[in-house]
Structures are given as C-alpha cells and as structure tokens.
Design a protein around this motif. Structure first.
Motif, PDB file in Angstrom:
ATOM      1  N   THR A   1      51.490  10.185  70.411  1.00 19.19           N
ATOM      2  CA  THR A   1      50.025  10.295  70.297  1.00 19.19           C
ATOM      3  C   THR A   1      49.643  11.349  69.273  1.00 19.19           C
ATOM      4  OG1 THR A   1      49.789   9.629  72.610  1.00 19.19           O
ATOM      5  CG2 THR A   1      47.905  10.721  71.589  1.00 19.19           C
ATOM      6  N   ARG A   2      50.379  12.460  69.258  1.00 16.48           N
ATOM      7  CA  ARG A   2      50.087  13.526  68.294  1.00 16.48           C
ATOM      8  C   ARG A   2      50.252  13.021  66.869  1.00 16.48           C
ATOM      9  NH1 ARG A   2      54.130  17.174  69.419  1.00 16.48           N
ATOM     10  NH2 ARG A   2      52.923  18.515  70.798  1.00 16.48           N
ATOM     11  N   GLN A   3      51.333  12.249  66.624  1.00 13.53           N
ATOM     12  CA  GLN A   3      51.573  11.751  65.270  1.00 13.53           C
ATOM     13  C   GLN A   3      50.556  10.688  64.885  1.00 13.53           C
ATOM     14  OE1 GLN A   3      52.865  12.728  62.423  1.00 13.53           O
ATOM     15  NE2 GLN A   3      55.024  12.611  62.983  1.00 13.53           N
ATOM     16  N   LEU A   4      50.160   9.846  65.844  1.00 12.61           N
ATOM     17  CA  LEU A   4      49.139   8.828  65.552  1.00 12.61           C
ATOM     18  C   LEU A   4      47.816   9.482  65.169  1.00 12.61           C
ATOM     19  CD1 LEU A   4      49.775   6.181  68.375  1.00 12.61           C
ATOM     20  CD2 LEU A   4      50.481   6.070  65.990  1.00 12.61           C
ATOM     21  N   LEU A   5      47.465  10.567  65.848  1.00 13.07           N
ATOM     22  CA  LEU A   5      46.224  11.279  65.497  1.00 13.07           C
ATOM     23  C   LEU A   5      46.320  11.849  64.089  1.00 13.07           C
ATOM     24  CD1 LEU A   5      45.444  13.115  68.856  1.00 13.07           C
ATOM     25  CD2 LEU A   5      43.963  11.467  67.704  1.00 13.07           C
ATOM     26  N   ARG A   6      47.505  12.351  63.727  1.00 12.03           N
ATOM     27  CA  ARG A   6      47.668  12.902  62.379  1.00 12.03           C
ATOM     28  C   ARG A   6      47.497  11.795  61.331  1.00 12.03           C
ATOM     29  NH1 ARG A   6      52.220  15.193  63.103  1.00 12.03           N
ATOM     30  NH2 ARG A   6      51.419  17.308  63.326  1.00 12.03           N
ATOM     31  N   ILE A   7      48.114  10.640  61.590  1.00 12.99           N
ATOM     32  CA  ILE A   7      47.986   9.527  60.644  1.00 12.99           C
ATOM     33  C   ILE A   7      46.524   9.097  60.521  1.00 12.99           C
ATOM     34  CG2 ILE A   7      48.591   7.093  60.263  1.00 12.99           C
ATOM     35  CD1 ILE A   7      51.293   7.665  61.597  1.00 12.99           C
ATOM     36  N   CYS A   8      45.822   9.032  61.665  1.00 13.32           N
ATOM     37  CA  CYS A   8      44.424   8.572  61.641  1.00 13.32           C
ATOM     38  C   CYS A   8      43.505   9.585  60.955  1.00 13.32           C
ATOM     39  CB  CYS A   8      43.943   8.283  63.059  1.00 13.32           C
ATOM     40  SG  CYS A   8      44.699   6.812  63.767  1.00 13.32           S
TER      41      CYS A   8
ATOM     42  N   GLU B   1      43.048   3.331  76.268  1.00 10.93           N
ATOM     43  CA  GLU B   1      42.792   4.771  76.398  1.00 10.93           C
ATOM     44  C   GLU B   1      43.158   5.498  75.115  1.00 10.93           C
ATOM     45  OE1 GLU B   1      43.456   5.761  81.119  1.00 10.93           O
ATOM     46  OE2 GLU B   1      45.207   5.725  79.812  1.00 10.93           O
ATOM     47  N   GLU B   2      44.296   5.115  74.522  1.00 15.09           N
ATOM     48  CA  GLU B   2      44.721   5.775  73.294  1.00 15.09           C
ATOM     49  C   GLU B   2      43.765   5.457  72.146  1.00 15.09           C
ATOM     50  OE1 GLU B   2      49.059   7.059  71.580  1.00 15.09           O
ATOM     51  OE2 GLU B   2      48.874   5.167  72.634  1.00 15.09           O
ATOM     52  N   MET B   3      43.232   4.236  72.132  1.00  7.50           N
ATOM     53  CA  MET B   3      42.247   3.879  71.115  1.00  7.50           C
ATOM     54  C   MET B   3      40.980   4.728  71.286  1.00  7.50           C
ATOM     55  SD  MET B   3      41.248   2.210  68.499  1.00  7.50           S
ATOM     56  CE  MET B   3      42.212   0.728  68.188  1.00  7.50           C
ATOM     57  N   GLY B   4      40.546   4.915  72.536  1.00  9.48           N
ATOM     58  CA  GLY B   4      39.373   5.744  72.783  1.00  9.48           C
ATOM     59  C   GLY B   4      39.609   7.186  72.353  1.00  9.48           C
ATOM     60  N   LEU B   5      40.827   7.672  72.583  1.00  9.03           N
ATOM     61  CA  LEU B   5      41.176   9.036  72.181  1.00  9.03           C
ATOM     62  C   LEU B   5      41.139   9.180  70.665  1.00  9.03           C
ATOM     63  CD1 LEU B   5      42.365  11.828  73.118  1.00  9.03           C
ATOM     64  CD2 LEU B   5      44.616  10.818  72.791  1.00  9.03           C
ATOM     65  N   ILE B   6      41.717   8.218  69.960  1.00 11.56           N
ATOM     66  CA  ILE B   6      41.755   8.275  68.498  1.00 11.56           C
ATOM     67  C   ILE B   6      40.349   8.182  67.918  1.00 11.56           C
ATOM     68  CG2 ILE B   6      42.449   6.927  66.464  1.00 11.56           C
ATOM     69  CD1 ILE B   6      45.107   6.387  67.916  1.00 11.56           C
TER      70      ILE B   6
ATOM     71  N   LEU C   1      48.007   0.263  63.997  1.00 11.22           N
ATOM     72  CA  LEU C   1      48.891   1.375  64.343  1.00 11.22           C
ATOM     73  C   LEU C   1      49.230   1.368  65.830  1.00 11.22           C
ATOM     74  CD1 LEU C   1      47.742   4.636  62.486  1.00 11.22           C
ATOM     75  CD2 LEU C   1      50.035   3.688  62.581  1.00 11.22           C
ATOM     76  N   LEU C   2      48.199   1.214  66.648  1.00  9.69           N
ATOM     77  CA  LEU C   2      48.407   1.227  68.095  1.00  9.69           C
ATOM     78  C   LEU C   2      49.241   0.037  68.545  1.00  9.69           C
ATOM     79  CD1 LEU C   2      45.032   2.439  69.628  1.00  9.69           C
ATOM     80  CD2 LEU C   2      47.245   3.536  69.753  1.00  9.69           C
ATOM     81  N   HIS C   3      49.005  -1.111  67.937  1.00  8.54           N
ATOM     82  CA  HIS C   3      49.792  -2.294  68.283  1.00  8.54           C
ATOM     83  C   HIS C   3      51.271  -2.035  68.016  1.00  8.54           C
ATOM     84  CE1 HIS C   3      50.866  -6.333  69.117  1.00  8.54           C
ATOM     85  NE2 HIS C   3      51.013  -6.725  67.856  1.00  8.54           N
ATOM     86  N   LEU C   4      51.572  -1.427  66.855  1.00  6.86           N
ATOM     87  CA  LEU C   4      52.956  -1.123  66.500  1.00  6.86           C
ATOM     88  C   LEU C   4      53.549  -0.098  67.472  1.00  6.86           C
ATOM     89  CD1 LEU C   4      55.394  -1.155  64.528  1.00  6.86           C
ATOM     90  CD2 LEU C   4      54.250   0.691  63.276  1.00  6.86           C
TER      91      LEU C   4
ATOM     92  N   ILE D   1      55.575  17.110  83.557  1.00 12.42           N
ATOM     93  CA  ILE D   1      56.630  16.451  82.780  1.00 12.42           C
ATOM     94  C   ILE D   1      56.000  15.360  81.918  1.00 12.42           C
ATOM     95  CG2 ILE D   1      58.764  15.110  82.921  1.00 12.42           C
ATOM     96  CD1 ILE D   1      59.310  16.382  85.617  1.00 12.42           C
ATOM     97  N   GLY D   2      56.364  15.326  80.656  1.00  8.64           N
ATOM     98  CA  GLY D   2      55.844  14.279  79.776  1.00  8.64           C
ATOM     99  C   GLY D   2      56.630  14.227  78.481  1.00  8.64           C
ATOM    100  N   ALA D   3      56.592  13.074  77.835  1.00 12.25           N
ATOM    101  CA  ALA D   3      57.324  12.900  76.580  1.00 12.25           C
ATOM    102  C   ALA D   3      56.721  13.780  75.492  1.00 12.25           C
ATOM    103  CB  ALA D   3      57.284  11.429  76.152  1.00 12.25           C
ATOM    104  N   LYS D   4      57.519  14.018  74.472  1.00 11.69           N
ATOM    105  CA  LYS D   4      57.081  14.846  73.356  1.00 11.69           C
ATOM    106  C   LYS D   4      55.843  14.247  72.700  1.00 11.69           C
ATOM    107  CE  LYS D   4      59.795  14.669  69.884  1.00 11.69           C
ATOM    108  NZ  LYS D   4      60.987  14.782  69.049  1.00 11.69           N
ATOM    109  N   GLY D   5      54.833  15.082  72.491  1.00 13.94           N
ATOM    110  CA  GLY D   5      53.629  14.638  71.784  1.00 13.94           C
ATOM    111  C   GLY D   5      52.647  13.856  72.615  1.00 13.94           C
TER     112      GLY D   5
END
Length: 997
Positions: free
Chosen positions: A623-630, A579-584, A599-602, A401-405
C-alpha cells in the motif's frame, strides 16, 4: 470469592494473627495477614522466624491479593524448607509470570529484600550486593545466558565464596566469623575480605530446555540448585472471578487441551493461560464478543501455524463449540473518546446496533475525536481494527502484526492520538542488547561514566505509549528483559533504580511513611498507570528457523510461547480492493482513475495468487508503494504505469522467472507502455538558466547553499541513458522522496548522484557502510580527546541538522538489522542517537535535533544476489524509498561517452570494445559467466589507450581480464567472445585460421 472451607478457617486465622503467627495448611484459599519482625510464618509443620529488613523499600509489596491457592501454598512451603536448609532453588516451568509471582509471594511472606537480575546478563554488582547485604538474588531467564557466562556464580552458590575483579574476596559467614576470632575487622578489610551474609539466598527462574528455546543448564550449575516444577495453576483459581460460565468453561477446556502433552507432540505452542484473565475482563465488558475472535488475540494460530496446525486448532475449537466468529459480530467503529479522569478516557464503540462505553488508560494530551485526521483515511477494516485494539488496550499491552507497508505505523499513531498519548518510538534491531533497551552508559565531562535512562524507561515513568517497532527482528533473549515490565509493571535497572507499579508504589509509600522525594533518593520510581506498550511486527514465517539471522531476508518464526504471554495480538489484514481505492483517492485525489484501477488490479492479482514467485513481487507493491506511485502519477499523468511498476519492482534485476511472471501479470492487467517519442528523438539535455535547472522536461530552482565547498563537482559526460535516470530522480526528489539507486558495480551510480547534486547545487554528506557498521557508528563517531571519549556527529546527523543531502554508499554491505534503523527517520522524521539525543521533525523537547526541511537521503546499493553477496537492502527497506535501477549505457550512448574519454582513440577500437563488453554483459545476465563487466572497466581501457596510444589493444584489455586468467573455463569463454569482436587477447598460433586466396 472465598470458599466455604476458608470461612470455616477464619476463627483460627484470626487467633493466629493474635499470636503473630501465620499457618498455611490445607485449605483451598487462605488469608494472609500483615506480619512484622519477630513473628513466625508457619506453612504446615514448617516454621520461619521473620527478621527486620535493612532496606524495607526493597521488600516486594502487593504480590498477594489476600488469597493464596493451595497449590501456591505447597510451592511456598517447599521454598521455605529449602531456605531453612540454606539451599538455593530453581523454579522451572512454562512461560508466564507465575514462577516470578510465587518467588515474590515468598519474599512478601518472609519480608525479604530482593535483587533481580534479568536474562542473559548477570551483573556482578547485583549478585555482590545481594550476597553482602543478606538479600535474595532472583535470577530470571537462566536459559537465555550463554553456558560460559554463569560459571562465575558457581563458587558463590556452592561455598558462598567469590573472587571479584577489584581484588575483593567474598567469604562465607562461617569462615569469616572464625577468622574474626583471630584477627581484627581492620585486618580483614585490609586483606579485602568481605563477609557473605548467612541470609543470602538465590532463587532462579527458568524454562525447561529443550522444550523451549534457550541454552540447557550447565551441569555444574544445575547441580547447585534444588528444582521445583511450577506448572499452571488448576483452572478453578483462574475462574474464581469469571462471568459468563458456559463460555468461560469452553475457553478453559480449550486452554487445557492446548497445554496438554498431546498438543505439544503435535508441535502446537503452549496456550498463554496467564492471559486468560485479561481476556475474560474484555468478555465481561463485551459479552457479545466472539470467543473465536478473543482466542485469535490470545493465540493467533493463523499467523504461527501451517495448514496442519491450523486444522488441528480449529478442530479443537469446533469440539468446544468455539467457532462462533460468524455468529458474534466484531465492533465496527470507535464513535467517541473523551477524558474522564487523570490518565483515563471513556471510549464508546459501536457493536452492531449497540453502543458500549468503557474506560481505558489515556495519555496526558487532549484526545482527538475519531475520523478527524485529514491524513488518515479510515477504511472499514482499519476502523474495526482500531475498535478491537481499544478493547484489548483496556486490559493489556498490544502487538500489531501486519505485512510490510500495510500501514501499521500509521494505525499506531492514529490510535495514540485518539487517546491523547505521546508516542515514544523505539526502533528495534537484531544486535540490540538488554542494556540498549533499558539504560546506556555514557561519559561525563570529567571522564566518569554514568547511566542514562533509555526512551523505554522515560515512557514508563511519564505515562507515554511505547512504540516497539520491529519485535520480529530483535533477539528473544533481549526481549525477555521486558517480561517483568509487561507482566508485573516492575523493572530493576542496572544502576540499582527500581520501577514499581503505581499501586505498589503508593502502598510502599504509605507503609513506610516516606515522601516521593525520599523514595526517589532511594532510587525507587513509580510506573505511570497510563503507560502502555504497542509493538509492531511483520508476520512470522511458518516453518522458518526460530533463530534470527542477519543474512536472512525471508524472516523467522519469532512468535513463540514466551512472547505469546506478553501481549494480546491483532493482525492488520490486507485492505480490500475497494478500501484501498478509497485510501488512494483520499490521499492522492488527482491521480487518474484508470491508472489507479489498473495498479490495484495488478497488486491484488499478485497478492491473491498461489504462485510463490508472483507473491514475492506483491511485497514490492505494498500500500505504501502504491501511494508513492499514485502521488507521482498525479503530478506526472503522462507517465507509463508499466514504467512505474518496473521501477518499484526493480524488474531489471529480477531473476528471469520472476521477470517473466511480472510481464505476464502486466499483460493480463492490460498494462502496456504508453506510446511516446522514441528514445533517440527525445531531448534529454540538461541546462541551468536564470537559476532554474532543467533536466529533460522537469525544472526546478537551483539551491543556494551556505556551504558551497560540500557541493560535489565531478567529471561527467552527459549521455541520454544517465539523463533519463536523473530526470526520474528529479521527479521523485521534487515530490519529497528519499531515493535508492540499485545497480551493478561500475555503472555510474556515484557519478550520477554527484552530477545530480552538482546540477542542483546541493551540499553532500557521504557515509560509507561496511560489514562492521553498527547502529552506533551510523549515528555517532567516537574519538578520544585528553583521555576522554568524545562522540562527534556522524555525516547522517550533520546532514539532518544542516539540510544537506546524505549519500549512503554500499548500503547492501551493512547488515539489514542495522540499516533498518533508517526506517523511522524516513517515515516519521524521528531517530534516537546513541548519546541519548533524538532527531525529531518539529521543535519540541530539549536535547533534540530538529530535522532540516531540506534534508534528503540518497542510498546506493548493488543489486541483490550473486556475485555481490551483500544483504538484501532492497528486500528489507526498498518500499520506504523511491527506487531507481541504474544499468550500463546502451551501445550507442556508451560509444558516444567513450569518444569523450578517448577523443584520439580510433572509432574502430571503440566499437570493438563496446560490442565485446555488450556481449559479455549479456552472458553475465544469462549466467554463462559470473562477473558483470561494467562501463567502468571500458572507460579505464579507453583512458589507457588515450594516454599511451602505442600500446596494443590486446595488451591493454588484459588490465581487466587478467583477474580471470587462472580460471580455465571462464578464460576460454572470454577469449572466444573477444576474438569474435576482433580483440586478439591470448592469441596462439593455433588460433590463426588460413583461408584460400
């Protein structure tokens, strides 16, 4: 182990075996010897004489483990009584496999063959076959059936009679035998009278409604059954193979409490008692595992309950000293995976400073070592989640179970590759039926129809990992058809095929001395021991309706007592900021660090806020959308972060409150528009020179198509605003993204796309969606040739094959549970078609369509909300596309465009029209009027004035505004606005105002 009372009974049992008689009386546990025809089974004072089965391969095997609890013996005795009376029985009780298990144990004891009919669909062939051949018909899930479906069985249950659609008439054995004394069998056959066997019985299995979700039994049907309450077994039977006594005792106390009437009165769902044994096997291998973590997998109360329910469960946990999550650490990582035997792998997990190795099912491919996938950045939380999934995989199927994206699909694929599994993805949708899940009907070249196994059945036979994506969308009645597969690893298909658990298949093979080929000729196949199911779902919405609604984008409370028994549950928690910063940075190493930090702060500020408006914005920055923006920022570092966020959130079409909240959040995070050249000073022209297309500052090679006739060619007058949109689209297009254009009607979405594809020289396939669009029509178009149904490729399939651009128009008009099927196509390049073919991203197995590398999708949709009243396509699937908001041109750009449509129309008239329509659009945005007047209406007015210059402006504008002539309030507002700008529509003498000279 067998109790002392059983040991005392052993001599009697052995003596009974010599007499070929089995007696089940009062002991806690009894041994069940193998019986044969002519023997008798005695339970207490009830005796049943065994008969020789006509099809012994259909008799259930290995449903009795050698011991029978006293409670079960009492149930079996009751069923035998009813069987001897010739009565049909209904086993009613809470969700789980126990009712089915008792029915199968009875059939094992009396050597009866069974026909299984599942859930809401009762197929007459199954019932007729059981009735005529003297089998037991097991009807499971009667509460899922519509009340008007089951009356077809009423007369069969009451009088053993039934009129069939093919003209045959089923008649009870007693009446048939009397007729046979007066007539020959040939005469009865000519009259199409078929004898119902005197051995035919029905065992129905169902849940009590209204406590559980479903339809209450129809009174005429209910009166034809004898009922028996099958409640959970006393826990001493569950604990006979338990290990850590104190902790097991605590878990059983918790289960007892959560299954009590008091807990039910509080609205707490039943605890899945049947899953306890699987969980205790995990505890035996990992004694250091936290009981609280184990309970979360069995009973994810954080996901299914509100604040009060959460507090109630934690109160019970505290009372039984089970709040030990902090004292017992979770496994932190998968260290090593290696093949140990056919279909098995040794997995080593790190738990604190200790390494634990254990065996799990594995696929046929070579396992891939952990942390060696360059496209998977393993964060600490993902590493822990994968390790926990390995523990559960040892004993049972899993639901993630997890949120979209948030990366559920990526984690699932990494999990499968680590274990060497081939994945069989199945995208679930709301109107999916049980037939779609198991088998599909198709037409042979000669016009006959046949059954085709679904990917689910293929995965079960071949030992793959079945990926059920979106179980939160599918109807519970459809999903219930899988309960027997998930609990018992058995399945009966609509064509009579029977799938058996591997060990039961081997036992059957040995007992009957049959080869694999002989069993397969009898339509019996083994389920591969490595077969596992991994389901993906979005979190249930606490307090939402439990019924699926295609118009509801908010979600449902889909996780109820029935589903709790099917899986062990794991939740993908949101990534920490580091963790999300490391992923990006791992996936987009060239992204500007400052931009990624902002972006991550927002994103994390929006996710953590308690403001529901801000939380709704957070879903657009997954996370999926943040990767697209980056990815875009790394390619175009001069771009504004604010522009990227506004594009991702479609801020132009947000309600005023949400837009203000987003602007405030952007300001709080110091995200502002980067200073750049003013709009009117930038060059937004487009040109094609030497085979290179340039739009604004972006250039690319012009495509060389094989089918030039499908390249769109449309009348289009360039204007800066539309060129800005096309420049943005080209940037995303070159990054390999699929595009989503959202806007009001008449703003030029289709024109922009056609012009864009014309400039790129890309062929187009066009697909128009509507309210009645189904998954089947999305992929195939049926037609009839020479009386045979032929399925032709839809534009979607043609575009995938040939590498064309698929333009999907009016995407918001189709139900989101249909359009969600596009998710796997966009994400992984895979899709299953209605005719059994499969779209894949690379060459592989036969009967597949390899996706062309040039394939792209451009989706057009109206903005969500009033007055379009479509489905929220952006809310459901927006984060898998690169989104672009298309608005009406600004006044200066619109005036320049109108001059090109009407070169002979006076500038004064054009300026009046631009000003008037600009004000009307502002009024629509503010909610003063409902209809958002668009550029399309102005263009049509100008075209009319250009062709017929003699007609007055007041008369021509009526072509647009007569729609509102019968709404007094709207008409007055429109007239006032038009008069203000010098357009004398609806003028009356009272409208003339005289002024002094």
């Amino acid at each position: 182990c067998i109790g002392k009372c059983v040991l005392r009974r052993l001599p009697a049992l052995l003596a009974n075996k010599r007499k070929r008689t089995l007696q089940l009386e009062r002991p806690d546990c009894v041994l069940v010897p193998h019986l044969s025809a002519g023997d008798t089974v005695t339970i207490g004072e009830i005796t049943y004489k065994l008969k020789t089965p006509q099809n012994p391969e259909l008799v259930p095997v290995k449903h009795i483990s050698g011991t029978v609890p006293q409670t079960v013996a009492q149930h079996l005795r009751w069923i035998m009584q009813k069987d001897l009376l010739g009565q049909d029985v209904f086993l009613i009780g809470p969700p789980g496999p126990l009712r089915r298990s008792i029915a199968m144990q009875y059939l094992v004891n009396i050597k009866f063959m069974s026909e299984i009919a599942k859930t809401a669909f009762i197929y007459c062939t199954c019932a007729v076959r059981a009735a005529t051949q003297g089998r037991v018909l097991v009807l499971e899930g009667l509460e899922k059936a519509e009340r008007n479906v089951l009356p077809v069985l009423n007369n069969l249950l009451e009088n053993r009679e039934m009129q069939l659609e093919d003209g045959r008439f089923l008649m009870s054995a007693e009446r048939y035998d009397k007729l046979l004394q007066e007539h020959t069998k040939e005469e009865l056959d000519s009259w199409k009278i078929v004898r119902v066997s005197e051995d035919f019985r029905v065992i129905a299995l169902g849940l009590p409604v209204p406590k559980y979700k479903g339809n209450p039994l129809d009174p005429p049907l209910r009166s034809r059954f004898q009922a028996r309450d099958i409640y959970y077994l006393p826990f001493k039977y569950c604990s006979s193979s338990c290990f850590l006594y104190i902790r097991v005792s605590q878990l059983l106390s918790l289960a007892t409490t959560l299954c009590s009437q008091e807990s039910s009165n509080l609205g707490l769902p039943d605890f899945p008692v049947d899953n306890l044994l699987a969980a205790l096997h995990v505890l035996n291998t990992f004694p250091m595992l936290s009981s609280q973590q184990l309970i979360q997998r069995l009973y994810p109360y954080n996901s299914i309950m509100g604040k009060d329910g959460h507090a109630a469960v934690e109160g019970v946990l505290s009372r039984f000293e089970l709040l030990d999550g902090r004292r017992h650490p979770a496994p932190s990582a998968v260290l090593h995976v290696s093949k140990s035997a056919e279909g098995r792998a040794d997995v080593t997990l790190r738990v604190v400073d200790k390494d634990v190795t254990f065996q799990v099912p594995a696929g046929n491919k070579e396992p891939r070592p952990p942390n060696t996938n360059p496209n998977f950045i393993c964060s600490p939380s993902h590493s822990q989640l994968t390790a926990e999934m390995m523990q559960s995989h040892m004993v049972k199927d899993i639901c993630l179970i997890g949120a979209k994206g948030c990366g559920k699909s990526v984690i699932a694929r990494e999990f499968a590759e680590m274990l060497g599994y081939s994945i069989e993805p199945v995208m679930l949708y709301q109107d999916m039926t049980a037939r779609d899940l198991l088998q599909q009907r198709y037409t042979l070249p000669n016009g006959d129809t046949a059954w085709r196994p679904s990917p689910l059945v293929t995965a079960a036979i071949e030992g793959k990992l079945l990926l059920l994506d979106g179980i939160h969308r599918v109807n519970l009645g459809t999903l219930a058809v899988l309960s027997r597969l998930l609990h018992d690893r058995e399945l009966d298909l609509y064509d009579g095929t029977k799938l058996l658990r591997w060990d039961r298949y081997q036992t059957l093979k040995e007992e009957l001395q049959l080869s694999d080929q002989q069993l397969q000729e009898r339509s019996i196949f083994p389920i591969h021991p490595s077969f596992r199911v991994l389901a993906l779902a979005e979190p249930p919405v606490v307090g939402a309706s439990t019924t699926n609604s295609s118009s509801s984008s908010r979600g449902q409370q889909w996780l109820g007592p029935e589903l709790l028994t099917m899986f062990l549950y794991h939740s993908g928690s949101p990534l920490a900021k580091a963790e999300e910063m490391g992923l990006i940075q791992g996936l987009t190493p060239s992204v500007p660090a400052e931009a990624a930090e902002h972006l991550l702060h927002l994103a994390h500020m929006l996710r953590k806020t308690n403001d529901p408006t801000a939380q709704s914005l957070a879903s657009s920055l997954s996370t999926r959308q943040l990767l697209r923006i980056c990815r875009r920022l790394s390619q175009y570092p001069e771009e504004s972060i604010m522009h990227a966020v506004n594009k991702a959130c479609l801020s132009r079409f947000l309600p005023s409150l949400a837009r203000a909240s987003l602007e405030k959040s952007l300001a709080d995070c110091s995200i502002q528009d980067a200073p750049g050249p003013a709009e009117h000073t930038r060059d937004y022209s487009c040109a094609v020179k030497d085979g290179v297309l340039t739009i604004g500052n972006v250039s690319t090679q012009v495509y060389k198509p094989n089918e030039k006739m499908k390249v769109p060619d449309v009348l289009f007058y360039d204007n800066p605003q539309h060129m800005m949109v096309m420049e943005d689209m080209l940037k995303d297009f070159l990054l390999g993204e699929h595009l989503l254009l959202v806007g009001n009607q008449g703003v030029g979405k289709n024109k922009i796309v056609d012009r864009f594809l014309h400039l790129l020289n890309r062929p187009r396939e066009y697909l128009q969606l509507h309210r009645d669009t189904t998954v089947q029509t999305l992929t195939l178009q049926p037609s009839v040739r020479d009386g045979i149904i032929i399925y032709e490729d839809s534009p979607l399939v043609k575009a995938v094959k040939l590498g064309h651009i698929l333009v999907i128009d009016e995407a918001d008009k189709a139900p989101t549970n249909v359009t969600c099927i596009l998710k796997t196509l966009v994400e992984s390049g895979e899709m299953i078609l209605a005719d059994g073919r499969r779209i894949i991203s690379a060459k592989g197995r036969p009967n597949t369509i390899v996706m062309h590398p040039d394939f792209r999708m451009i989706v057009l949709a109206n903005r969500p909300g009033f007055p379009f009243l479509g489905n929220d396509f952006f809310g459901a699937l927006g984060d898998i596309f690169s989104c672009h908001a298309v608005d009406n041109p600004k006044p200066q750009a619109e005036l320049a465009m109108l001059k090109q449509y009407g070169p002979d129309v006076p500038d004064a008239i054009l300026q009046k029209l631009v000003a008037a329509f600009g004000e009307l659009r502002s009024m629509a945005d503010q909610g003063t009027i409902t209809y958002p007047y668009s550029t399309r209406e102005v263009v049509n007015i100008v075209k009319h004035l250009q062709k017929f210059p003699g007609e007055g402006l007041a008369n021509v504008v009526r072509n647009v505004f007569d729609f509102d002539s019968y709404n007094k309030d709207t008409r007055e507002v429109l007239i006032e606005a038009l008069h203000k700008h010098g357009i004398p529509i609806g003028a009356k003498p009272s409208s003339v105002t005289l002024a002094k000279e």
